[in-house]
Write an enzyme that holds these catalytic residues in place. Sequence first.
Site, PDB file in Angstrom:
ATOM      1  N   GLU A 145      39.847  46.796  34.351  1.00 48.23           N
ATOM      2  CA  GLU A 145      40.544  45.870  33.451  1.00 48.23           C
ATOM      3  C   GLU A 145      39.764  44.582  33.282  1.00 48.23           C
ATOM      4  O   GLU A 145      39.875  43.885  32.287  1.00 48.23           O
ATOM      5  CB  GLU A 145      41.950  45.570  33.983  1.00 48.23           C
ATOM      6  CG  GLU A 145      42.702  44.620  33.070  1.00 48.23           C
ATOM      7  CD  GLU A 145      44.086  44.277  33.553  1.00 48.23           C
ATOM      8  OE1 GLU A 145      44.835  45.206  33.840  1.00 48.23           O
ATOM      9  OE2 GLU A 145      44.403  43.079  33.625  1.00 48.23           O
ATOM     10  N   GLU A 146      38.938  44.276  34.296  1.00 48.83           N
ATOM     11  CA  GLU A 146      38.223  42.990  34.278  1.00 48.83           C
ATOM     12  C   GLU A 146      36.902  43.030  33.527  1.00 48.83           C
ATOM     13  O   GLU A 146      36.220  42.009  33.413  1.00 48.83           O
ATOM     14  CB  GLU A 146      37.992  42.513  35.729  1.00 48.83           C
ATOM     15  CG  GLU A 146      39.276  42.227  36.499  1.00 48.83           C
ATOM     16  CD  GLU A 146      40.209  41.261  35.773  1.00 48.83           C
ATOM     17  OE1 GLU A 146      41.427  41.481  35.795  1.00 48.83           O
ATOM     18  OE2 GLU A 146      39.689  40.301  35.150  1.00 48.83           O
TER      19      GLU A 146
ATOM     20  N   LEU B  10      43.136  43.653  40.491  1.00 46.03           N
ATOM     21  CA  LEU B  10      44.166  42.772  41.021  1.00 46.03           C
ATOM     22  C   LEU B  10      45.202  42.512  39.922  1.00 46.03           C
ATOM     23  O   LEU B  10      45.059  41.614  39.094  1.00 46.03           O
ATOM     24  CB  LEU B  10      43.560  41.461  41.524  1.00 46.03           C
ATOM     25  CG  LEU B  10      44.286  40.806  42.695  1.00 46.03           C
ATOM     26  CD1 LEU B  10      44.503  41.778  43.836  1.00 46.03           C
ATOM     27  CD2 LEU B  10      43.515  39.601  43.216  1.00 46.03           C
ATOM     28  N   ASP B  11      46.251  43.357  39.938  1.00 52.58           N
ATOM     29  CA  ASP B  11      47.271  43.254  38.900  1.00 52.58           C
ATOM     30  C   ASP B  11      48.333  42.223  39.305  1.00 52.58           C
ATOM     31  O   ASP B  11      48.718  42.137  40.465  1.00 52.58           O
ATOM     32  CB  ASP B  11      47.931  44.617  38.706  1.00 52.58           C
ATOM     33  CG  ASP B  11      49.058  44.539  37.691  1.00 52.58           C
ATOM     34  OD1 ASP B  11      48.758  44.486  36.483  1.00 52.58           O
ATOM     35  OD2 ASP B  11      50.213  44.461  38.118  1.00 52.58           O
TER      36      ASP B  11
ATOM     37  N   ASP C 169      40.723  37.666  40.955  1.00 59.63           N
ATOM     38  CA  ASP C 169      40.505  38.819  40.053  1.00 59.63           C
ATOM     39  C   ASP C 169      39.030  39.222  40.109  1.00 59.63           C
ATOM     40  O   ASP C 169      38.663  40.382  40.240  1.00 59.63           O
ATOM     41  CB  ASP C 169      40.769  38.394  38.598  1.00 59.63           C
ATOM     42  CG  ASP C 169      42.221  38.521  38.198  1.00 59.63           C
ATOM     43  OD1 ASP C 169      42.668  37.738  37.337  1.00 59.63           O
ATOM     44  OD2 ASP C 169      42.899  39.415  38.746  1.00 59.63           O
TER      45      ASP C 169
ATOM     46  N   ASP D  35      43.627  37.879  29.287  1.00 57.99           N
ATOM     47  CA  ASP D  35      44.300  37.234  30.427  1.00 57.99           C
ATOM     48  C   ASP D  35      43.363  36.233  31.091  1.00 57.99           C
ATOM     49  O   ASP D  35      42.172  36.514  31.252  1.00 57.99           O
ATOM     50  CB  ASP D  35      44.674  38.297  31.494  1.00 57.99           C
ATOM     51  CG  ASP D  35      45.653  39.326  30.937  1.00 57.99           C
ATOM     52  OD1 ASP D  35      46.415  38.963  30.038  1.00 57.99           O
ATOM     53  OD2 ASP D  35      45.612  40.477  31.397  1.00 57.99           O
TER      54      ASP D  35
ATOM     55  N   GLU E 116      46.898  50.702  34.292  1.00 66.03           N
ATOM     56  CA  GLU E 116      48.216  50.462  34.914  1.00 66.03           C
ATOM     57  C   GLU E 116      49.139  51.665  34.728  1.00 66.03           C
ATOM     58  O   GLU E 116      49.608  52.259  35.683  1.00 66.03           O
ATOM     59  CB  GLU E 116      48.857  49.202  34.290  1.00 66.03           C
ATOM     60  CG  GLU E 116      48.082  47.914  34.628  1.00 66.03           C
ATOM     61  CD  GLU E 116      48.477  46.713  33.759  1.00 66.03           C
ATOM     62  OE1 GLU E 116      48.492  46.825  32.514  1.00 66.03           O
ATOM     63  OE2 GLU E 116      48.753  45.649  34.340  1.00 66.03           O
TER      64      GLU E 116
ATOM     65  N   ASP F 212      42.579  48.605  37.977  1.00 70.31           N
ATOM     66  CA  ASP F 212      42.984  47.209  37.782  1.00 70.31           C
ATOM     67  C   ASP F 212      42.839  46.561  39.157  1.00 70.31           C
ATOM     68  O   ASP F 212      43.699  46.737  40.005  1.00 70.31           O
ATOM     69  CB  ASP F 212      44.434  47.144  37.277  1.00 70.31           C
ATOM     70  CG  ASP F 212      44.850  45.710  36.968  1.00 70.31           C
ATOM     71  OD1 ASP F 212      45.937  45.516  36.405  1.00 70.31           O
ATOM     72  OD2 ASP F 212      44.074  44.786  37.320  1.00 70.31           O
TER      73      ASP F 212
HETATM   74  P1  P6P Z   1      55.134  39.192  31.542  1.00 73.63           P
HETATM   75  C1  P6P Z   1      50.815  40.929  35.115  1.00 73.63           C
HETATM   76  O1  P6P Z   1      50.082  40.081  34.246  1.00 73.63           O
HETATM   77  C2  P6P Z   1      51.221  42.156  34.314  1.00 73.63           C
HETATM   78  O2  P6P Z   1      50.090  42.803  33.829  1.00 73.63           O
HETATM   79  C3  P6P Z   1      52.053  43.086  35.189  1.00 73.63           C
HETATM   80  O3  P6P Z   1      51.686  43.032  36.527  1.00 73.63           O
HETATM   81  C4  P6P Z   1      53.463  42.586  34.978  1.00 73.63           C
HETATM   82  O4  P6P Z   1      54.426  43.620  35.091  1.00 73.63           O
HETATM   83  C5  P6P Z   1      53.430  42.057  33.548  1.00 73.63           C
HETATM   84  O5  P6P Z   1      52.064  41.761  33.236  1.00 73.63           O
HETATM   85  C6  P6P Z   1      54.255  40.793  33.410  1.00 73.63           C
HETATM   86  O6  P6P Z   1      54.215  40.420  32.044  1.00 73.63           O
HETATM   87  O7  P6P Z   1      54.920  39.186  30.049  1.00 73.63           O
HETATM   88  O8  P6P Z   1      56.562  39.543  31.903  1.00 73.63           O
HETATM   89  O9  P6P Z   1      54.633  37.963  32.246  1.00 73.63           O
END
Ligand code: P6P
Length: 338
Positions: free
Chosen positions: A105-106, A126-127, A82, A76, A284, A124
Amino acid sequence: MTPSLQMEKSRIALPIGVTLDRFIKSKQTEYPSAAGEFSQLLRDLALASKVVNREINKAGLVDIMGNIGQQNSGGDEQQKLDVLANIRFTRALSKGGEVAGIVSEETENFIDLKNKGKYIVAIDPLDGSSNIDVNVSIGTIFSIFKRKSKAGKPLSKKDFLQKGDCQIAAGYILYGPSTMMVYTTGNGVNGFTYETTLGEYVLSHPDMKCKTTGTIYSMNEGLTSHIINKGVTDYIALCKFRNYSGRYIGSLVADFHRNLLKGGIFLYPSCKKYPKGKLRLLFEANALAFIVEQAGGEASDGSKPILRIQPTQLHETTALFIGSKNMMKDLQKCINKN
Ligand code: P6P
């Protein structure tokens, strides 16, 4: 104190408005054996979240928006916030001294804080960070385990590759129109809203329960023609036939929190782009699965409960289906038919 009385006491409702600190203290007194390390850990997480909340609130004004031109181990794009959030949480936990190690995650590998702490944290920081620049709610997700290795000995991956049902606590912080901290220690789920003028989290959602059913389904429907499991596409068709509402923010904590409060189901299936699912098991899925089960909901990867999955890698991904019990059962029926 006998366990049953102990359990009973832990369910004594505390008044709305009680601060997180008082809430933690009240729960700690119910566990005489608890020497306060765990309570301190929760406070350290809350403190870091307040600092991150402040950074997020000024993100539009200070040059910390956008990405830093590098990727995390999951590929990502890392956003400036983040990295900032990762630093803040890691620093707060390492200074607190109660956590022996962190996996984030980072960062590629776990961080051994080389102290005698009893706990390890998977986080995580900053999700949903891709939503930062468009001012959409984002979140922090954390899981707390007891370390498996002896205090004072070096940590190993075994300390972090524990099944979700070994969690002793899990939670998330939702940085939204208001900032909330929601967590469980295995005795129900409680939500706290950040009162910015006081700088305190106060109890606003005691004993949160996930409705047994709902009319909201959350999935990135751009995946539909790429979903590997036909039962999932059949279930989405069923949701549409039943005139359910499609709601998808693209920020897991925000989608999860809405479904927890209103009833609903979140689906991130395995697909051609993510054959093993996109979402991370350690950072997550585990935490949200613990919370939803404590609130009366369910979480699975389509074949087994999330909390029963034995992780083999730190950054392992999984398909994630999570939400209201009856909706999860309908999904499972569609999956089992195929
Ligand atoms: P997509 C954000 O990057 C994440 O990890 C989650 O917070 C979110 O539900 C999902 O990915 C969104 O993924 O493929 O729909 O953009």
